[in-house]
Design an enzyme around this catalytic site. Structure first.
Site, PDB file in Angstrom:
ATOM      1  N   LYS A 176       0.857  -1.188   0.000  1.00 12.23           N
ATOM      2  CA  LYS A 176       0.000   0.000   0.000  1.00 12.23           C
ATOM      3  C   LYS A 176       0.895   1.240   0.000  1.00 12.23           C
ATOM      4  O   LYS A 176       1.605   1.496   0.961  1.00 12.23           O
ATOM      5  CB  LYS A 176      -0.890   0.021   1.257  1.00 12.23           C
ATOM      6  CG  LYS A 176      -1.852   1.176   1.289  1.00 12.23           C
ATOM      7  CD  LYS A 176      -1.817   1.889   2.642  1.00 12.23           C
ATOM      8  CE  LYS A 176      -2.536   3.212   2.610  1.00 12.23           C
ATOM      9  NZ  LYS A 176      -1.903   4.255   1.786  1.00 12.23           N
ATOM     10  N   CYS A 285      13.261  10.936   7.450  1.00 12.81           N
ATOM     11  CA  CYS A 285      13.180  10.454   8.834  1.00 12.81           C
ATOM     12  C   CYS A 285      14.547  10.562   9.524  1.00 12.81           C
ATOM     13  O   CYS A 285      14.622  10.628  10.741  1.00 12.81           O
ATOM     14  CB  CYS A 285      12.694   9.017   8.858  1.00 12.81           C
ATOM     15  SG  CYS A 285      13.654   7.965   7.773  1.00 12.81           S
ATOM     16  N   GLU A 383       9.387  16.165  15.599  1.00 13.00           N
ATOM     17  CA  GLU A 383       9.995  15.917  14.303  1.00 13.00           C
ATOM     18  C   GLU A 383       9.742  17.125  13.383  1.00 13.00           C
ATOM     19  O   GLU A 383       8.608  17.571  13.239  1.00 13.00           O
ATOM     20  CB  GLU A 383       9.369  14.657  13.711  1.00 13.00           C
ATOM     21  CG  GLU A 383      10.110  14.134  12.526  1.00 13.00           C
ATOM     22  CD  GLU A 383       9.579  12.763  12.088  1.00 13.00           C
ATOM     23  OE1 GLU A 383       8.379  12.515  12.227  1.00 13.00           O
ATOM     24  OE2 GLU A 383      10.394  11.965  11.607  1.00 13.00           O
TER      25      GLU A 383
HETATM   26  P1  NAP Z   1       1.948   8.357   8.090  1.00 11.12           P
HETATM   27  O1  NAP Z   1       0.892   9.393   8.145  1.00 11.12           O
HETATM   28  O2  NAP Z   1       2.139   7.487   9.271  1.00 11.12           O
HETATM   29  O3  NAP Z   1       1.638   7.502   6.777  1.00 11.12           O
HETATM   30  C1  NAP Z   1       2.470   6.442   6.375  1.00 11.12           C
HETATM   31  C2  NAP Z   1       1.651   5.401   5.665  1.00 11.12           C
HETATM   32  O4  NAP Z   1       0.705   4.896   6.597  1.00 11.12           O
HETATM   33  C3  NAP Z   1       0.843   5.930   4.476  1.00 11.12           C
HETATM   34  O5  NAP Z   1       0.772   4.927   3.500  1.00 11.12           O
HETATM   35  C4  NAP Z   1      -0.512   6.182   5.094  1.00 11.12           C
HETATM   36  O6  NAP Z   1      -1.578   6.094   4.173  1.00 11.12           O
HETATM   37  C5  NAP Z   1      -0.594   5.017   6.063  1.00 11.12           C
HETATM   38  N1  NAP Z   1      -1.549   5.231   7.141  1.00 11.12           N
HETATM   39  C6  NAP Z   1      -2.189   6.370   7.526  1.00 11.12           C
HETATM   40  N2  NAP Z   1      -3.023   6.106   8.545  1.00 11.12           N
HETATM   41  C7  NAP Z   1      -2.918   4.781   8.804  1.00 11.12           C
HETATM   42  C8  NAP Z   1      -3.526   3.912   9.741  1.00 11.12           C
HETATM   43  N3  NAP Z   1      -4.406   4.350  10.638  1.00 11.12           N
HETATM   44  N4  NAP Z   1      -3.152   2.616   9.739  1.00 11.12           N
HETATM   45  C9  NAP Z   1      -2.247   2.151   8.858  1.00 11.12           C
HETATM   46  N5  NAP Z   1      -1.660   2.921   7.932  1.00 11.12           N
HETATM   47  C10 NAP Z   1      -1.977   4.223   7.916  1.00 11.12           C
HETATM   48  O7  NAP Z   1       3.377   8.974   7.811  1.00 11.12           O
HETATM   49  P2  NAP Z   1       3.778   9.951   6.649  1.00 11.12           P
HETATM   50  O8  NAP Z   1       3.348  11.308   7.028  1.00 11.12           O
HETATM   51  O9  NAP Z   1       3.366   9.410   5.336  1.00 11.12           O
HETATM   52  O10 NAP Z   1       5.371   9.802   6.659  1.00 11.12           O
HETATM   53  C11 NAP Z   1       6.174  10.591   7.449  1.00 11.12           C
HETATM   54  C12 NAP Z   1       6.588   9.848   8.697  1.00 11.12           C
HETATM   55  O11 NAP Z   1       7.249   8.653   8.317  1.00 11.12           O
HETATM   56  C13 NAP Z   1       7.579  10.615   9.516  1.00 11.12           C
HETATM   57  O12 NAP Z   1       7.268  10.470  10.872  1.00 11.12           O
HETATM   58  C14 NAP Z   1       8.900   9.952   9.177  1.00 11.12           C
HETATM   59  O13 NAP Z   1       9.896  10.107  10.144  1.00 11.12           O
HETATM   60  C15 NAP Z   1       8.484   8.544   9.031  1.00 11.12           C
HETATM   61  N6  NAP Z   1       9.478   7.818   8.233  1.00 11.12           N
HETATM   62  C16 NAP Z   1      10.230   6.871   8.854  1.00 11.12           C
HETATM   63  C17 NAP Z   1      11.206   6.207   8.135  1.00 11.12           C
HETATM   64  C18 NAP Z   1      12.049   5.142   8.774  1.00 11.12           C
HETATM   65  O14 NAP Z   1      12.667   4.376   8.028  1.00 11.12           O
HETATM   66  N7  NAP Z   1      12.098   5.043  10.087  1.00 11.12           N
HETATM   67  C19 NAP Z   1      11.403   6.506   6.805  1.00 11.12           C
HETATM   68  C20 NAP Z   1      10.614   7.487   6.215  1.00 11.12           C
HETATM   69  C21 NAP Z   1       9.629   8.127   6.938  1.00 11.12           C
HETATM   70  P3  NAP Z   1      -2.261   7.398   3.539  1.00 11.12           P
HETATM   71  O15 NAP Z   1      -1.191   8.107   2.811  1.00 11.12           O
HETATM   72  O16 NAP Z   1      -3.283   6.808   2.633  1.00 11.12           O
HETATM   73  O17 NAP Z   1      -2.838   8.193   4.660  1.00 11.12           O
END
Ligand code: NAP
Length: 480
Positions: A176, A285, A383
């Site tokens: 996804k 991240c 963050e």
């Molecule tokens: P996010 O809001 O958590 O979304 C990530 C993914 O999860 C998207 O595909 C999103 O789908 C989905 N999602 C949203 N709500 C969900 C739910 N209730 N249950 C399951 N999946 C759900 O994060 P983001 O804003 O896209 O990404 C930024 C974050 O990712 C930051 O905190 C960053 O630090 C972290 N990150 C971590 C790493 C690492 O390797 N540690 C790498 C990159 C990013 P939708 O888009 O359809 O809402």
């Protein structure tokens, strides 16, 4: 709608492209305009994808590791062949400068090739028996169907970081992508298709996040969820997965510190801190969130750092020579401006930037440097997903390490120093899964990547990234 408007992008389920009437638009952050449309699948289609994956598992796991590796090499070849097109799609949906999008495709290729080879090194072991006549074997087997959830900030490479090792291990993948950035994953699915992926072995499902993650958690077909995203969603997955004891790999948020020591090579320190902070427009991240400079070189570092920031070119990532693009959407821009105002209200000085780029409809923030930022300012403890560099100072190594570790996050940390004894102390004492010493871009296919504390569970990349999709079994042989 602008370019690509004619095309409706679909999901890839059971070896077929699926389109629906229920669509969503994909917005280019550089223009704030939609440029493409994607179909959203419904619950029945998702269930079908899970069933397809279950049906495909037996045959896929039975292929030799060499055959699975050859397939991953063919996917890598396709990515390379279509590099310009895929890089452009990443820039359109995410906003990052084109050169960085090309770098993302290159790294995706490298991940695919690394796991293509690593698949052949899934060794078990034979343990010397404790009881005469017995034999004890350790056997590794693929875990089963994997549900993968990817974020928008590195839409292609973070999807590949899950799909490549899972497929190498013998596991079907249901991916996804983030709703903001689904198109590069559609192109990835096209590359999988061109490389001859068997139906059900790799599937792409675009749709409602809660519906898809609930299916991954609740459907016993899904044997592991690999998630990259925010700590908030990671926590909700842990709660949801508890009932089924569903294994999770969680790559979550970060708040990386940088310690710049008196003994560093200043040219290297400035160059690497700029990379660690401004790459991907600060939306990484592992981005440098808190930059602490030792008192003895504080003034000189700040002068050179600000001079380097002044040279960064901000604009539409499709234009040549850009270093910094837009942040992902209006909410991200509003959040970044709020962090700047909060820091200033607590005594910070703006040394560079600090405002939205004027005369642009896109979500551009000027590359910003703040100094005299107190540790309680939001940008030091939340963050920061924006090109904001907050600077503070420290006196001793002990103080630097203590402040670097004073966070619930522990994904990455950086230090600029040439003192070998200190490098060993930092390696042991800094609380982070990845530590970059004089290195602002420490991620590589060959080494494990992941967080400690609230930055997550498990590791991707390296050998560990493959092991995450393998069960470890003990087989005890009595007399034969
Ligand atoms: P996010 O809001 O958590 O979304 C990530 C993914 O999860 C998207 O595909 C999103 O789908 C989905 N999602 C949203 N709500 C969900 C739910 N209730 N249950 C399951 N999946 C759900 O994060 P983001 O804003 O896209 O990404 C930024 C974050 O990712 C930051 O905190 C960053 O630090 C972290 N990150 C971590 C790493 C690492 O390797 N540690 C790498 C990159 C990013 P939708 O888009 O359809 O809402």
């Amino acid at each position: 709608m602008a370019e690509n408007a004619a095309r409706n992008y679909g999901s890839y389920i059971g070896g077929e492209w699926v389109y629906t009437e229920d669509t969503m638009q994909v917005v280019n952050p550089a223009t704030a305009q939609p440029f493409a449309e994607v179909s959203k699948i419904d619950a029945a289609m998702l269930k079908r994808a899970m069933d397809n994956a279950a049906a495909a598992f037996h045959e896929w796991r039975a292929k030799s590791a060499k055959e699975r590796g050859a397939f991953l090499h063919r996917v890598a070849d396709e990515l390379v062949r279509r590099k310009a097109e895929i890089a452009r799609a990443i820039t359109l949906e995410n906003g990052k400068p084109l050169a960085q999008s090309e770098g993302e495709v290159n790294m995706s290729e490298d991940h695919l090739r690394w796991f293509a080879e690593e698949a052949r090194r899934v060794y078990g072991r034979v343990i010397p028996p404790q009881v005469n006549g017995k034999r004890n074997l350790v056997v590794k087997t693929p875990i089963g169907v994997v549900g993968a959830i990817a974020p928008w900030n590195f839409p292609l490479v973070l999807s590949v970081r899950k799909a490549a090792p899972a497929l190498a291990a013998g596991c079907p993948v249901v991916l996804k992508p983030a709703s903001q950035t689904p198109i590069s994953c559609v192109l990835l699915a096209e590359c999988m298709q061109a490389a001859g992926v068997p139906a059900g072995v790799f599937q792409l499902v675009i749709g409602d996040a809660a519906m898809i993650s609930n299916e991954f958690v609740g459907n016993p077909i899904c044997r592991k969820i690999s998630f990259t995203g925010s700590t908030r969603v990671g926590q909700s997955l842990i709660r949801a997965a508890a009932d089924k004891i569903k294994p999770l790999c969680l790559e979550l948020g970060g708040l990386a510190p940088v310690l710049v020591f008196d003994d560093c090579d200043l040219d290297v320190a400035v160059r690497e801190t700029i990379i660690a902070k401004f790459r991907n427009t600060g939306q990484s991240c592992i981005a440098a969130n808190r930059i602490y400079v030792q008192k003895g070189i504080y003034k000189e570092f700040v002068e050179r750092f600000c001079a380097a920031v002044a040279k960064l070119k901000t604009g539409d990532g499709l234009q040549p020579g850009m270093d910094v693009g837009p942040v992902v959407n209006q909410t991200a821009l509003d959040g970044a401006l709020a962090q700047i105002h909060d820091a200033v209200s607590k005594g910070a000085r703006v040394l560079a930037g600090g405002e939205r780029v004027k005369d642009s409809a896109g979500f551009f923030l000027q590359p910003t440097v703040l100094e005299n930022v107190c540790d309680s300012a939001a940008c030091m403890c939340e963050e920061t997903f924006a090109p904001i560099a907050p600077l503070g100072s420290f006196e001793t190594e002990e103080e630097g390490i203590r402040r670097a570790n004073a966070s619930e996050y522990g994904l990455s940390a950086y230090a600029m120093t040439r003192d070998m004894a200190r490098i060993f102390r930092l390696s042991e004492q800094m609380e982070a899964g990845t530590i970059g010493i004089n290195d602002g871009a420490p991620t590589t296919s060959t080494a494990p990547f992941g967080g400690v504390k609230e930055s997550g569970w498990g590791r991707e990349l390296g050998y560990e990234g493959l092991d995450a999709f393998l069960e470890t079994k003990h087989v005890s042989l009595g007399a034969i």
